[in-house]
Design an enzyme around this catalytic site. Structure first.
Site, PDB file in Angstrom:
ATOM      1  N   PRO A 269       0.832  -1.207   0.000  1.00 50.30           N
ATOM      2  CA  PRO A 269       0.000   0.000   0.000  1.00 50.30           C
ATOM      3  C   PRO A 269       0.872   1.264   0.000  1.00 50.30           C
ATOM      4  CG  PRO A 269      -0.774  -1.582   1.637  1.00 50.30           C
ATOM      5  CD  PRO A 269       0.541  -2.089   1.149  1.00 50.30           C
ATOM      6  N   MET A 270       0.468   2.230  -0.792  1.00 46.64           N
ATOM      7  CA  MET A 270       1.244   3.464  -0.905  1.00 46.64           C
ATOM      8  C   MET A 270       1.332   4.197   0.432  1.00 46.64           C
ATOM      9  SD  MET A 270       3.099   5.439  -2.704  1.00 46.64           S
ATOM     10  CE  MET A 270       2.846   4.922  -4.390  1.00 46.64           C
ATOM     11  N   CYS A 271       0.272   4.147   1.229  1.00 47.68           N
ATOM     12  CA  CYS A 271       0.295   4.843   2.516  1.00 47.68           C
ATOM     13  C   CYS A 271       1.361   4.260   3.435  1.00 47.68           C
ATOM     14  CB  CYS A 271      -1.077   4.789   3.182  1.00 47.68           C
ATOM     15  SG  CYS A 271      -1.680   3.110   3.493  1.00 47.68           S
ATOM     16  N   THR A 272       1.533   2.936   3.361  1.00 47.20           N
ATOM     17  CA  THR A 272       2.566   2.286   4.171  1.00 47.20           C
ATOM     18  C   THR A 272       3.953   2.693   3.700  1.00 47.20           C
ATOM     19  OG1 THR A 272       1.136   0.375   4.581  1.00 47.20           O
ATOM     20  CG2 THR A 272       3.501   0.063   4.915  1.00 47.20           C
TER      21      THR A 272
ATOM     22  N   SER B 217       4.447   6.619   4.638  1.00 49.96           N
ATOM     23  CA  SER B 217       4.418   7.161   5.997  1.00 49.96           C
ATOM     24  C   SER B 217       4.713   6.167   7.115  1.00 49.96           C
ATOM     25  CB  SER B 217       3.047   7.799   6.259  1.00 49.96           C
ATOM     26  OG  SER B 217       2.013   6.834   6.091  1.00 49.96           O
TER      27      SER B 217
END
Length: 462
Positions: free
Chosen positions: A235-238, A241
């Site tokens: 996941p891009m959020c992982t 950030s």
């Protein structure tokens, strides 16, 4: 006394430097087959047995077909390809072509045994062919430092059997589609002479599989597409950030830092360029230090960027041996081929089994019927695009969608050409009705996974 002297006699004979091996360079004349060279093969071809094919008739001519006539194409000269070339050449197949688009990397040398340190940087196909031709008298391996997409149907039609030792599902599907496109039908009946058997092998660590595909008759690659595991994406959020794994740090360098900093100008990230990998590795290490994550290495960075799956030499050897055996069985008609999918696993102990993969009646590659697309008129073209890429039975990569409206061809969306992608991008936000599409409309979809255009039939739902 004779018993005591026998070991010494053997030792002198082995150590005698004047005694040449049968496969030494002094015996490279292809017309010279020394006595007993093919005795092991003759035992299979010139006598029947409890496991031979019911219709098999022992013959001395079968060996000559293998030696002088049968043409084999090996696709891939990597871990599986090296094993396949060696096995086929030593089994009596002399007319072999090999296609591979890669060059030799230092990391290949631990298992791709046809290559040496001096060969690093050279095309795999060229080096593998030279090695086999020099080592196995009479063998004529022809190398092709190309992509499989560089050749047309006339090239593939010359072969009796094609063997794949690939690490790419896209390439497998393209080859599958090419052999299906070669098939000839008369009044809806398949012409058996147009069938080119495809033997496919694959490995992933301590797991492997081999399968026999008779295009148009048995399950093809696309019939069983669900068997292939989906590519792992984080996941891009992982990544952006909350990284927790060293792989997250590498993906941060690849997906975020590379397009942001453009370290090599507008050049795309090349997994085979050591400078590119070194840059990503450095960025990944900085990210890992920031979040106290350990395990980031150059090799890991290369593996994540290139989507490399760890290779095990013994697994390659087993799967290649199975594939070569199936080639021999089909070429000689002496034994019943695998029916039609074999799974091998030696993670914990040794486990193997076979099963018959069945053809799908609506397979997008081999069913010869248009595929149904069930969408309401209010659905947007973007939804169809997502269906084509995310559906487990299709798994397209960059589909180009065209249709016929008012007697003219119209490109609805094409992303491989930048100028056309920009011009057709607004269509993704339009509904099917706004695009002028109607119930029963045929959509032609082209994709890198197949050389054929796949026809879909649009069926409107309430």
């Amino acid at each position: 006394m004779a018993d005591a002297e026998e070991p010494e006699t053997k030792r002198r004979r082995i150590e005698d430097p004047t005694e040449k091996m049968a496969v030494d360079s002094a015996h490279q004349d292809s017309a010279c087959d020394w006595r007993g060279r093919w005795s092991h093969v003759r035992k299979f071809l010139e006598r029947s047995g409890p496991f031979t094919h019911p219709d098999f008739e022992p013959s001395t001519e079968s060996l000559q077909f293998l030696l002088d006539t049968c043409k084999i194409l090996v696709i891939g000269a990597g871990g599986l390809g090296c094993e396949l070339l060696k096995n086929l050449a030593l089994s009596g197949f002399r007319l072999i072509h090999v296609v591979d688009m890669d060059t030799i990397d230092l990391s290949n040398l631990n298992r791709q045994f046809l290559f040496r340190l001096k060969d690093v940087g050279r095309p795999k196909a060229d080096v593998a062919a030279d090695f086999i031709n020099h080592r196995v008298p009479g063998c004529q391996v022809v190398p092709h430092f190309n992509k499989i997409q560089d050749f047309d149907t006339s090239f593939y039609k010359q072969f009796h059997i094609i063997v794949c030792g690939l690490d790419s599902i896209i390439a497998r599907r393209w080859m599958n589609g090419m052999l299906i496109s070669i098939l000839s039908y008369e009044d809806g009946v398949l012409d058996p002479s147009s069938i080119i058997p495809l033997i496919d092998g694959g490995t992933e660590g301590f797991k492997g599989n081999a399968r026999v595909i008779l295009p148009g008759m048995t399950a093809c690659i696309d019939c069983t597409l669900e068997l292939y595991p989906p590519q792992i994406n984080f996941p891009m959020c992982t990544i952006a950030s909350m990284p927790r794994l060293p792989e997250h740090c590498v993906e941060y360098g690849r997906m975020i830092q590379w397009p942001k900093e453009k370290p090599f100008g507008d050049n795309a990230l090349d997994g085979d360029n050591p400078e590119h990998i070194q840059w990503v590795f450095a960025k990944a290490q900085e990210r890992a230090d920031q979040f106290s994550i350990t395990g980031v290495t150059y090799r890991l960075a290369q593996g994540v960027v290139k989507r490399i799956i760890p290779a095990v030499a013994s697994t390659n050897a087993v799967i290649a041996a199975i594939c070569a055996t199936e080639v021999f069985k089909i070429a000689s008609s002496a034994y019943i081929p695998l029916n039609n999918y074999l799974v091998f696993n030696d993670v914990d102990g040794l486990y193997t089994y076979t099963f018959e993969a069945e053809r799908k009646e609506n397979c997008s590659a081999c069913s010869q019927v248009p595929q149904d697309l069930l969408f309401p008129p209010s659905a947007k073209l973007q939804e169809i695009l997502e269906y084509l890429t995310e559906n487990s039975s299709l798994q397209m990569k960059s589909p180009a969608i065209t249709t016929t409206l008012a007697g003219k061809n119209k490109t609805l969306y094409l992303q491989s050409v930048k100028s056309i992608e920009e011009r057709t991008r607004p269509n993704l936000c339009k509904t099917l009705k706004e695009l002028g599409l109607s119930d029963g409309q045929e959509l032609a979809v082209a994709d890198i996974t197949t050389p054929q255009t796949v026809i879909f039939k649009l069926n409107f739902t309430p």
